[in-house]
Design a protein around this motif. Sequence first.
Motif, PDB file in Angstrom:
ATOM      1  N   ASP A 236      -8.477   0.774  -9.618  1.00 43.00           N
ATOM      2  CA  ASP A 236      -7.395   1.745  -9.791  1.00 43.00           C
ATOM      3  C   ASP A 236      -6.952   2.373  -8.480  1.00 43.00           C
ATOM      4  OD1 ASP A 236      -7.475   1.326 -12.522  1.00 43.00           O
ATOM      5  OD2 ASP A 236      -8.806   3.015 -12.895  1.00 43.00           O
ATOM      6  N   TYR A 237      -5.673   2.724  -8.437  1.00 42.32           N
ATOM      7  CA  TYR A 237      -5.069   3.423  -7.302  1.00 42.32           C
ATOM      8  C   TYR A 237      -4.278   4.582  -7.870  1.00 42.32           C
ATOM      9  CZ  TYR A 237      -1.760   4.403  -3.524  1.00 42.32           C
ATOM     10  OH  TYR A 237      -1.003   5.020  -2.556  1.00 42.32           O
ATOM     11  N   GLU A 238      -4.443   5.747  -7.274  1.00 44.81           N
ATOM     12  CA  GLU A 238      -3.662   6.915  -7.672  1.00 44.81           C
ATOM     13  C   GLU A 238      -3.441   7.779  -6.442  1.00 44.81           C
ATOM     14  OE1 GLU A 238      -3.421  10.133 -11.300  1.00 44.81           O
ATOM     15  OE2 GLU A 238      -5.284   9.042 -10.995  1.00 44.81           O
ATOM     16  N   GLU A 239      -2.192   8.117  -6.213  1.00 41.41           N
ATOM     17  CA  GLU A 239      -1.852   8.905  -5.030  1.00 41.41           C
ATOM     18  C   GLU A 239      -0.655   9.801  -5.339  1.00 41.41           C
ATOM     19  OE1 GLU A 239      -2.639  10.547  -2.048  1.00 41.41           O
ATOM     20  OE2 GLU A 239      -3.415   8.574  -1.521  1.00 41.41           O
ATOM     21  N   TYR A 240      -0.653  10.971  -4.713  1.00 37.30           N
ATOM     22  CA  TYR A 240       0.449  11.918  -4.821  1.00 37.30           C
ATOM     23  C   TYR A 240       1.085  12.062  -3.446  1.00 37.30           C
ATOM     24  CZ  TYR A 240      -1.482  13.295  -9.334  1.00 37.30           C
ATOM     25  OH  TYR A 240      -1.938  13.299 -10.621  1.00 37.30           O
ATOM     26  N   PHE A 241       2.410  12.058  -3.412  1.00 33.59           N
ATOM     27  CA  PHE A 241       3.151  12.229  -2.168  1.00 33.59           C
ATOM     28  C   PHE A 241       4.173  13.344  -2.337  1.00 33.59           C
ATOM     29  CE2 PHE A 241       1.965   7.731  -2.074  1.00 33.59           C
ATOM     30  CZ  PHE A 241       1.514   7.573  -0.781  1.00 33.59           C
TER      31      PHE A 241
ATOM     32  N   THR B 198      17.650  11.398   4.978  1.00 37.27           N
ATOM     33  CA  THR B 198      19.024  10.899   4.855  1.00 37.27           C
ATOM     34  C   THR B 198      19.026   9.919   3.689  1.00 37.27           C
ATOM     35  OG1 THR B 198      18.754   8.972   6.292  1.00 37.27           O
ATOM     36  CG2 THR B 198      19.334  11.050   7.375  1.00 37.27           C
ATOM     37  N   ASP B 199      20.176   9.306   3.411  1.00 35.09           N
ATOM     38  CA  ASP B 199      20.238   8.304   2.342  1.00 35.09           C
ATOM     39  C   ASP B 199      19.338   7.115   2.623  1.00 35.09           C
ATOM     40  OD1 ASP B 199      21.943   9.695   0.737  1.00 35.09           O
ATOM     41  OD2 ASP B 199      23.745   8.577   1.280  1.00 35.09           O
ATOM     42  N   SER B 200      19.056   6.878   3.903  1.00 40.12           N
ATOM     43  CA  SER B 200      18.269   5.696   4.256  1.00 40.12           C
ATOM     44  C   SER B 200      16.944   6.031   4.948  1.00 40.12           C
ATOM     45  CB  SER B 200      19.097   4.771   5.145  1.00 40.12           C
ATOM     46  OG  SER B 200      19.454   5.434   6.334  1.00 40.12           O
ATOM     47  N   LEU B 201      16.489   7.277   4.868  1.00 44.66           N
ATOM     48  CA  LEU B 201      15.214   7.675   5.457  1.00 44.66           C
ATOM     49  C   LEU B 201      14.516   8.684   4.535  1.00 44.66           C
ATOM     50  CD1 LEU B 201      13.236   7.552   7.874  1.00 44.66           C
ATOM     51  CD2 LEU B 201      14.486   9.487   8.842  1.00 44.66           C
ATOM     52  N   ILE B 202      13.301   8.325   4.137  1.00 43.79           N
ATOM     53  CA  ILE B 202      12.497   9.199   3.272  1.00 43.79           C
ATOM     54  C   ILE B 202      11.135   9.401   3.913  1.00 43.79           C
ATOM     55  CG2 ILE B 202      11.327   9.416   1.042  1.00 43.79           C
ATOM     56  CD1 ILE B 202      13.527   7.868  -0.243  1.00 43.79           C
ATOM     57  N   GLN B 203      10.628  10.633   3.832  1.00 48.49           N
ATOM     58  CA  GLN B 203       9.279  10.921   4.301  1.00 48.49           C
ATOM     59  C   GLN B 203       8.379  11.126   3.086  1.00 48.49           C
ATOM     60  OE1 GLN B 203       7.937  14.781   6.134  1.00 48.49           O
ATOM     61  NE2 GLN B 203       7.719  13.424   7.897  1.00 48.49           N
ATOM     62  N   PHE B 204       7.296  10.345   3.037  1.00 48.01           N
ATOM     63  CA  PHE B 204       6.269  10.461   2.004  1.00 48.01           C
ATOM     64  C   PHE B 204       5.050  11.082   2.673  1.00 48.01           C
ATOM     65  CE2 PHE B 204       8.824   6.730   0.982  1.00 48.01           C
ATOM     66  CZ  PHE B 204       9.106   6.898  -0.366  1.00 48.01           C
ATOM     67  N   ALA B 205       4.720  12.311   2.311  1.00 46.86           N
ATOM     68  CA  ALA B 205       3.553  12.988   2.881  1.00 46.86           C
ATOM     69  C   ALA B 205       2.433  12.951   1.845  1.00 46.86           C
ATOM     70  CB  ALA B 205       3.892  14.419   3.259  1.00 46.86           C
ATOM     71  N   SER B 206       1.434  12.125   2.106  1.00 43.22           N
ATOM     72  CA  SER B 206       0.316  11.950   1.177  1.00 43.22           C
ATOM     73  C   SER B 206      -0.524  13.218   1.124  1.00 43.22           C
ATOM     74  CB  SER B 206      -0.543  10.774   1.635  1.00 43.22           C
ATOM     75  OG  SER B 206      -1.734  10.724   0.903  1.00 43.22           O
ATOM     76  N   THR B 207      -1.059  13.486  -0.046  1.00 44.29           N
ATOM     77  CA  THR B 207      -1.951  14.637  -0.178  1.00 44.29           C
ATOM     78  C   THR B 207      -3.354  14.303   0.320  1.00 44.29           C
ATOM     79  OG1 THR B 207      -2.471  14.012  -2.455  1.00 44.29           O
ATOM     80  CG2 THR B 207      -0.666  15.594  -2.126  1.00 44.29           C
ATOM     81  N   SER B 208      -3.618  13.016   0.633  1.00 41.04           N
ATOM     82  CA  SER B 208      -4.950  12.633   1.100  1.00 41.04           C
ATOM     83  C   SER B 208      -4.949  12.067   2.519  1.00 41.04           C
ATOM     84  CB  SER B 208      -5.557  11.597   0.146  1.00 41.04           C
ATOM     85  OG  SER B 208      -4.819  10.405   0.185  1.00 41.04           O
TER      86      SER B 208
END
Length: 179
Positions: free
Chosen positions: A138-143, A149-159
Amino acid sequence: MSKPFSFSLLSIITKGPFAFYLLPFAFLLASCTMNPDKQKPGEKYVQGEWRQDSVPAQKRLVSYSLYDLKFSCDSFFVKISSYSKVNYGADSCMNSGHWAEYIKGTYTQRQDTLHLKGEFCNADGSYKDEKGCFRSGDYEEYFKVKQKTDSLIQFASTSNVIPINAHLIKRTSCTPKPL
């Protein structure tokens, strides 16, 4: 004149000598729901393929990972390409300091938090043997998600302390598939 026949689960539970024994089954039956027959539409802004090209200070890090993410309706597929200057295990797995792991599953979003839940798999999406290299199961993660912008997203992991700055490679739209 006769009384019309009426049948209800409540009448069976509350009357008769076996009412006490039927009560747990009544709660179980009431809590069941049907699985959906199609994918959910997911979040429109993430639909497509995203890639992280680098991490801050990557040349100075002993190890780091780069992410390729694909979102299709409410599903995701992730490739994690890991690099290390230190060999932590068998070279057949570490491949001279470069290896990849794959994850597939579904995601949900609540406010600014993206919840990914799935399992580690092979590159083709098939089941990964537990005896293979690296993580399985299993894999579980929260970001925390910030759309820059429309073409740039930042995913900041809680781990993890290093955020994933991913740019859009290919935009797609959701066409829900039958499950």
